[in-house]
Design an enzyme around this catalytic site. Structure first.
Site, PDB file in Angstrom:
ATOM      1  N   ASP A  14      30.275  65.915  15.001  1.00  0.00           N
ATOM      2  CA  ASP A  14      29.597  66.647  16.084  1.00  0.00           C
ATOM      3  C   ASP A  14      28.297  67.263  15.586  1.00  0.00           C
ATOM      4  O   ASP A  14      28.277  68.437  15.227  1.00  0.00           O
ATOM      5  CB  ASP A  14      30.540  67.738  16.606  1.00  0.00           C
ATOM      6  CG  ASP A  14      30.009  68.447  17.828  1.00  0.00           C
ATOM      7  OD1 ASP A  14      29.061  67.945  18.455  1.00  0.00           O
ATOM      8  OD2 ASP A  14      30.544  69.521  18.145  1.00  0.00           O
ATOM      9  N   HIS A  61      21.746  66.557  19.052  1.00  0.00           N
ATOM     10  CA  HIS A  61      21.486  67.908  18.565  1.00  0.00           C
ATOM     11  C   HIS A  61      21.695  68.007  17.061  1.00  0.00           C
ATOM     12  O   HIS A  61      22.544  67.329  16.475  1.00  0.00           O
ATOM     13  CB  HIS A  61      22.343  68.938  19.308  1.00  0.00           C
ATOM     14  CG  HIS A  61      23.818  68.844  19.089  1.00  0.00           C
ATOM     15  ND1 HIS A  61      24.471  69.470  18.061  1.00  0.00           N
ATOM     16  CD2 HIS A  61      24.793  68.200  19.798  1.00  0.00           C
ATOM     17  CE1 HIS A  61      25.767  69.235  18.134  1.00  0.00           C
ATOM     18  NE2 HIS A  61      26.001  68.457  19.174  1.00  0.00           N
ATOM     19  N   GLU A 104      26.627  61.924  21.396  1.00  0.00           N
ATOM     20  CA  GLU A 104      27.806  62.735  21.081  1.00  0.00           C
ATOM     21  C   GLU A 104      29.001  61.829  20.761  1.00  0.00           C
ATOM     22  O   GLU A 104      29.042  60.666  21.161  1.00  0.00           O
ATOM     23  CB  GLU A 104      28.158  63.642  22.266  1.00  0.00           C
ATOM     24  CG  GLU A 104      27.137  64.723  22.557  1.00  0.00           C
ATOM     25  CD  GLU A 104      27.334  65.972  21.705  1.00  0.00           C
ATOM     26  OE1 GLU A 104      28.120  65.922  20.738  1.00  0.00           O
ATOM     27  OE2 GLU A 104      26.690  66.986  22.009  1.00  0.00           O
ATOM     28  N   ASP A 156      22.124  71.142  15.456  1.00  0.00           N
ATOM     29  CA  ASP A 156      22.886  72.335  15.076  1.00  0.00           C
ATOM     30  C   ASP A 156      24.376  72.045  14.999  1.00  0.00           C
ATOM     31  O   ASP A 156      24.874  71.076  15.583  1.00  0.00           O
ATOM     32  CB  ASP A 156      22.632  73.475  16.066  1.00  0.00           C
ATOM     33  CG  ASP A 156      23.071  73.130  17.494  1.00  0.00           C
ATOM     34  OD1 ASP A 156      22.753  72.011  17.957  1.00  0.00           O
ATOM     35  OD2 ASP A 156      23.730  73.963  18.145  1.00  0.00           O
ATOM     36  N   GLU A 165      22.390  73.018  20.964  1.00  0.00           N
ATOM     37  CA  GLU A 165      23.353  72.497  21.950  1.00  0.00           C
ATOM     38  C   GLU A 165      24.675  73.234  21.884  1.00  0.00           C
ATOM     39  O   GLU A 165      25.380  73.361  22.888  1.00  0.00           O
ATOM     40  CB  GLU A 165      23.571  70.999  21.712  1.00  0.00           C
ATOM     41  CG  GLU A 165      24.364  70.292  22.814  1.00  0.00           C
ATOM     42  CD  GLU A 165      25.881  70.352  22.618  1.00  0.00           C
ATOM     43  OE1 GLU A 165      26.617  70.034  23.580  1.00  0.00           O
ATOM     44  OE2 GLU A 165      26.338  70.718  21.514  1.00  0.00           O
ATOM     45  N   GLU A 166      25.026  73.730  20.704  1.00  0.00           N
ATOM     46  CA  GLU A 166      26.318  74.390  20.533  1.00  0.00           C
ATOM     47  C   GLU A 166      26.360  75.784  21.164  1.00  0.00           C
ATOM     48  O   GLU A 166      27.431  76.395  21.228  1.00  0.00           O
ATOM     49  CB  GLU A 166      26.670  74.498  19.046  1.00  0.00           C
ATOM     50  CG  GLU A 166      26.877  73.163  18.338  1.00  0.00           C
ATOM     51  CD  GLU A 166      28.149  72.449  18.757  1.00  0.00           C
ATOM     52  OE1 GLU A 166      28.868  72.965  19.639  1.00  0.00           O
ATOM     53  OE2 GLU A 166      28.418  71.370  18.199  1.00  0.00           O
TER      54      GLU A 166
END
Length: 380
Positions: free
Chosen positions: A106, A77, A163, A79, A140-141
């Protein structure tokens, strides 16, 4: 390979990609998506832009082999969470083997490793067979609308979600459910206790039972991959002013779930607590509703991907370790769509905190292992 991978990581960190669903008015993923698309095109890969929401696209990079074979997806991801309290969130400082900045761990570290691995394969002879796919997704967040949109259009035989796992090969992770609880009172002047009913005090009873439930959940025999379930009180609001009995209190809580638990187990547990409190006090009024949930995930038993990653790590002199992760990832969305996934990425610290970093050496090692994995899996 040169440290162009670290330069790529620094470039990604320098781009503000805070999720606007978390922070209203935030930059979103448009700029970082454009940068990734340009990098993939420059490296000789085909690129598809999938507009998921206004100004928020997924980027899919494709490297086709010379013959038919299997498709491997690298998914990550773009974001990040917000930057409140950070002094220089988009200044990628490198110090003592660490690279600091919002999203460094992250998960721009993993994203850079995956992109660099694909570009290395493309530059060095390509794939004899099969297809390698880079999926850089949005959101994703928050609600993972990027991954959900991705699987409506793209399929793969297996996937690696990059991740941060501290280089552990994660073959599962927990799920979660968000529940909102409302207690009701009666507004009255603070000097008239006979007229008022305190909704916040009543929520205190709920919190006491939730704390007891959390202790009980964490005392259970742990799942081999997921460990134990847990819950916490996330947000609470209530009251009008100091001299008024509060007529409403709202609590939003999160319950982390593991394999074997029923769907919406958190809501059922809360409703049981509220029923017990009503039976003890006929004046107790409260309600609950489930806000959002995501299932836990397990890589299918016997899937070859974990062993292949382990073998690639061993060849690089790194002792592999298998296990599970406590946080939720897009691997669950891929898994539900029939794409078996493993979570694997670099180490670091400071997830969602004011001081976040990723280990540069882990990013490079992760990249090298993914290069070997792609060549072996796609041609298999």
């Amino acid at each position: 390979m040169p440290d162009s991978t670290i330069n790529l990581l620094r470039d990604l960190i320098a781009i503000d990609s805070v999720n606007p669903s978390l922070v209203p008015g935030a930059a979103g993923e448009s700029e970082i998506a454009n940068a990734i698309a340009a990098k993939l095109l420059e490296g000789g890969m085909d690129v598809d832009i999938q507009e998921v929401a206004a100004g928020r696209p997924n980027v899919i990079g494709l490297l086709e082999g010379k013959q038919k074979g299997r498709c491997l997806m690298f998914c990550g991801h773009m974001d990040t969470v917000g930057v409140t309290g950070m002094e220089a969130p988009f200044d990628p400082v490198q110090k003592d083997g660490r690279i600091y900045g919002r999203g460094s761990q992250d998960m721009k570290g993993g994203l850079a490793a995956m992109i660099a691995a694909a570009l290395h394969v493309a530059k060095n002879g390509g794939l004899p067979a099969g297809r390698l796919m880079i999926a850089a997704v949005i959101d994703e967040e928050y609600a993972s609308i990027g991954a959900e949109a991705l699987v409506t259009k793209w399929k793969a035989d297996a996937a690696v979600v990059g991740e941060p796992t501290d280089m552990k090969i994660a073959v599962g992770h927990k799920g979660f459910e968000w529940v909102e609880i409302t207690t009701e009172g009666v507004a009255a002047h603070g000097s008239r206790p006979a007229d008022g009913r305190d909704a916040i005090m009543r929520m205190g009873r709920v919190l006491s039972r939730l704390e007891k439930l959390d202790r009980e959940l964490q005392s259970r025999h742990p799942h081999a991959i997921h460990g134990t379930a847990s819950l916490h009180a996330s947000l609470v609001a209530g009251g009008r002013e100091l001299s008024t009995y509060p007529d409403q209190c709202i609590l939003e809580m999160e319950r982390r779930t593991i394999d074997g638990e029923p769907d919406r187990c958190a809501l059922a547990e809360v409703e049981n607590i509220l029923a017990d409190l009503r039976s003890e006090d006929p004046e107790f009024k409260a309600s609950a509703k489930s806000l959002f949930l995501r299932p836990p995930y397990l890589t299918p038993s016997g899937n070859e991907l974990p062993k292949m990653i382990a073998a690639a790590m061993t060849r690089k002199g790194i002792e592999p370790s298998l296990g599970g992760m406590s946080f939720w990832t897009d691997a669950a969305v891929l898994g539900q769509a029939g794409i078996p996934a493993v979570v694997f990425g670099p180490g670091g610290a400071g997830l969602h905190s004011v001081s976040e970093y990723v280990l540069a050496e882990d990013v490079l090692t992760c990249r090298d292992a993914l290069v070997e994995l792609a060549r072996e899996f796609c041609c298999g």
